[in-house]
Scaffold this motif. Structure first.
Motif, PDB file in Angstrom:
ATOM      1  N   SER A 217       0.732  -1.430   0.219  1.00 30.12           N
ATOM      2  CA  SER A 217       0.121  -0.146  -0.020  1.00 30.12           C
ATOM      3  C   SER A 217       0.954   1.293   0.002  1.00 30.12           C
ATOM      4  N   HIS A 218       2.140   1.095   0.446  1.00 25.74           N
ATOM      5  CA  HIS A 218       3.032   2.392   0.540  1.00 25.74           C
ATOM      6  C   HIS A 218       3.202   2.797  -0.795  1.00 25.74           C
ATOM      7  N   SER A 219       3.203   1.857  -1.918  1.00 27.47           N
ATOM      8  CA  SER A 219       3.737   2.528  -3.103  1.00 27.47           C
ATOM      9  C   SER A 219       2.734   3.164  -3.953  1.00 27.47           C
ATOM     10  N   PRO A 220       1.462   2.848  -3.940  1.00 31.34           N
ATOM     11  CA  PRO A 220       0.419   3.995  -4.655  1.00 31.34           C
ATOM     12  C   PRO A 220       0.309   5.106  -3.641  1.00 31.34           C
ATOM     13  N   ASP A 221       0.447   4.802  -2.134  1.00 31.06           N
ATOM     14  CA  ASP A 221       0.238   6.025  -1.250  1.00 31.06           C
ATOM     15  C   ASP A 221       1.291   7.026  -1.690  1.00 31.06           C
ATOM     16  N   ASN A 222       2.336   6.666  -2.049  1.00 32.31           N
ATOM     17  CA  ASN A 222       3.607   7.443  -2.334  1.00 32.31           C
ATOM     18  C   ASN A 222       3.416   8.334  -3.525  1.00 32.31           C
ATOM     19  N   VAL A 223       2.550   7.786  -4.368  1.00 33.54           N
ATOM     20  CA  VAL A 223       2.518   8.292  -5.704  1.00 33.54           C
ATOM     21  C   VAL A 223       1.833   9.715  -5.610  1.00 33.54           C
ATOM     22  N   PRO A 268      -3.440   8.296   8.417  1.00 34.70           N
ATOM     23  CA  PRO A 268      -4.391   7.715   7.445  1.00 34.70           C
ATOM     24  C   PRO A 268      -3.576   7.716   5.790  1.00 34.70           C
ATOM     25  N   TRP A 269      -4.059   6.479   5.194  1.00 29.92           N
ATOM     26  CA  TRP A 269      -3.695   6.896   3.889  1.00 29.92           C
ATOM     27  C   TRP A 269      -4.412   7.940   3.136  1.00 29.92           C
ATOM     28  N   TRP A 270      -3.881   8.504   2.240  1.00 26.19           N
ATOM     29  CA  TRP A 270      -4.562   9.681   1.398  1.00 26.19           C
ATOM     30  C   TRP A 270      -5.391  10.518   2.221  1.00 26.19           C
ATOM     31  N   THR A 323      -6.343  16.426  -9.816  1.00 26.38           N
ATOM     32  CA  THR A 323      -5.697  15.587  -8.383  1.00 26.38           C
ATOM     33  C   THR A 323      -6.741  14.628  -8.069  1.00 26.38           C
ATOM     34  N   ILE A 324      -8.102  14.963  -8.088  1.00 32.38           N
ATOM     35  CA  ILE A 324      -8.969  13.968  -7.804  1.00 32.38           C
ATOM     36  C   ILE A 324      -9.418  12.799  -8.886  1.00 32.38           C
ATOM     37  N   ASP A 325      -9.469  13.473  -9.801  1.00 30.13           N
ATOM     38  CA  ASP A 325      -9.479  12.378 -10.994  1.00 30.13           C
ATOM     39  C   ASP A 325      -8.314  11.242 -11.015  1.00 30.13           C
ATOM     40  N   ALA A 326      -7.253  11.982 -11.045  1.00 26.96           N
ATOM     41  CA  ALA A 326      -5.740  10.852 -11.088  1.00 26.96           C
ATOM     42  C   ALA A 326      -5.705  10.132  -9.725  1.00 26.96           C
ATOM     43  N   GLY A 327      -6.081  10.650  -8.612  1.00 28.23           N
ATOM     44  CA  GLY A 327      -5.803   9.992  -7.349  1.00 28.23           C
ATOM     45  C   GLY A 327      -7.073   8.901  -6.863  1.00 28.23           C
TER      46      GLY A 327
END
Length: 349
Positions: A217-223, A268-270, A323-327
Motif C-alpha cells: 500500500s505504501h507504493s500507491p500512497d507515495n504516488v 491515514p492513507w490519502w 488531483t481528484i481524478d488521478a488520485g
C-alpha cells in the motif's frame, strides 16, 4: 422432555463447576508465583463464592473489556448490574479477574493457531509520543476464509531499534504463543529500516522460512506525494489551517453546507486527498462561506485572494479536478492492497 431438561441442567452445572475449578487453579498459581497469597486472601477472590455469582462476575468483566469500557465505570453501573439480585462487587475486586480472563483468551488463541498449517505475521508501530507496537497474525481457515488475530498491543516509552523489535517479536510469537519455526511463512511490514533489520534477525534466529513482504500500500500512497500542484498545495494548506485554528469556522461550515469538515492527518492513507475530495464536492459553497466568515482573517484573506483572481481561480479548479481524478485509482488500490478486502493477487485480476 423431563430427561432432556435434566441432562441440560446437568451439563450447565458441569460447565459452571469446570469454570470455577479452572479459575481457582489459575488464581492459586498466580498468587503463589507472585508471592501475594496473603494479600489476596482478604479481597474475596479466593473465598468461597457461589458458582453462579462467580460466572456472572467473569462474564461482566469480559463484556466490559470487549466493549473497551474501563472497569472503574462498573462502580457507577453497579446498581443496574445488580438489579436482579446478583452480586457484581466493586471494580478493584473485579480487576483481579483480568489475569484469569487473559490466560483463557491466550489458551483459545493458541488452540486456534495450533490448528492452522501456515501463518503470516503483520507488525508495525506508531510514532506518536510513545510507540504502540501491534503484532497481528493472518491465516486461512478450513472454510478458506482469511482470518486475522491481534496477538499483542505493546506500548513502550520510546521507539524500538532493530534488536529490541526482534526481541519483542520472538517473545510474542515463539515464547508466548509457541508458534513452530516452520509454520510462520511470511511477514508483512512497511519499508522502515528498523523493521527490515528486525525481520532479518528474526529469520536468522527463529523462523528460517519467513518471506519478507514489504507493504504494497505504501507504493500507491507515495504516488500522491509526487503530484505537482503548487497552487492547490497552498490553497489546501490554508483551507486545513482555517479550521484547525478556528473552532468557530468549523462550526459555521457544519451549519451552512451541513457537512463535518475533514481535516488532514499524516497517519491515514490519502488523508489530504480526502480533504480535497470534499473541497471539490462543496466547491460552490466555499466562496459564499468565506465572504460571510468573520474569524481567522489571515487564512480568509489568502483563500479569497485566490478565488477573486480569475487566472488563479481557473488554475485552482484545473489542479483540483486533476488531483481528484488521478488520485481515485490510487486511493482504491491502496485500500485494496492493505488487506481489508481481497488478498493481493485479486487486486490485479
Amino acid at each position: 422432555r423431563h430427561r432432556r431438561g435434566k441432562a441440560s441442567r446437568s451439563r450447565e452445572v458441569e460447565r459452571q463447576v469446570l469454570v470455577k475449578t479452572s479459575f481457582e487453579q489459575n488464581q492459586k498459581r498466580h498468587c503463589e508465583e507472585a508471592g501475594k497469597a496473603s494479600q489476596l486472601a482478604g479481597t474475596g477472590l479466593t473465598d468461597a463464592v457461589d458458582i453462579n455469582v462467580l460466572v456472572r462476575r467473569i462474564e461482566t468483566v469480559q463484556t466490559f473489556m470487549k466493549a473497551g469500557i474501563p472497569l472503574k465505570k462498573i462502580d457507577y453501573l453497579r446498581p443496574l448490574l445488580e438489579a436482579n439480585h446478583s452480586s457484581v462487587t466493586d471494580s478493584p475486586h473485579l480487576t483481579t479477574y483480568v489475569p484469569f480472563i487473559l490466560e483463557e483468551e491466550d489458551k483459545r488463541l493458541k488452540s486456534e493457531l495450533a490448528s492452522t498449517s501456515a501463518l503470516s505475521v503483520v507488525f508495525d508501530g506508531s510514532t506518536h509520543l510513545s510507540e504502540a507496537l501491534a503484532i497481528v497474525v493472518r491465516f486461512v481457515d478450513k472454510e478458506w476464509c482469511l482470518q486475522q488475530r491481534l496477538l499483542r498491543l505493546h506500548v513502550v516509552a520510546r521507539s524500538l531499534n532493530g534488536q529490541q523489535l526482534t526481541r519483542e517479536l520472538i517473545r510474542c510469537l515463539s515464547l508466548a504463543f509457541q508458534i513452530p519455526a516452520g509454520k510462520l511463512v511470511a511477514a508483512m511490514r512497511d519499508g522502515a529500516a528498523v523493521n527490515g533489520a528486525a525481520l532479518q534477525s528474526l529469520k536468522e534466529i527463529m523462523f528460517p522460512r519467513l518471506y519478507d513482504v514489504i507493504c504494497a500500500s505504501h507504493s500507491p500512497d507515495n504516488v500522491g506525494r509526487r503530484f505537482n500542484m503548487p497552487l492547490l498545495d497552498d490553497f489546501g494548506k490554508w483551507w486545513v489551517g482555517l479550521f484547525a485554528r478556528s473552532p468557530a469556522a468549523k462550526l459555521a461550515w457544519r451549519t451552512k453546507p451541513g457537512l463535518a469538515i475533514k481535516s488532514g492527518s499524516n497517519t491515514p492513507w490519502w488523508s489530504y486527498w480526502e480533504v480535497l475530495d470534499q473541497l471539490l464536492t462543496c466547491f460552490a459553497d466555499v466562496e459564499p462561506f468565506l465572504r460571510n466568515l468573520d474569524v481567522a482573517p489571515a487564512y480568509r484573506r489568502n483563500l479569497l485572494g485566490v478565488l477573486d483572481e480569475q487566472e488563479s481561480l481557473v488554475q485552482l479548479k484545473m489542479e483540483l479536478a486533476a488531483t481528484i481524478d488521478a488520485g481515485k485509482v490510487f486511493v482504491s488500490k491502496t485500500y485494496l492492497l492493505e488487506g481489508d478486502g481481497d488478498v493481493i493477487v485479486d487486486a490485479y485480476a
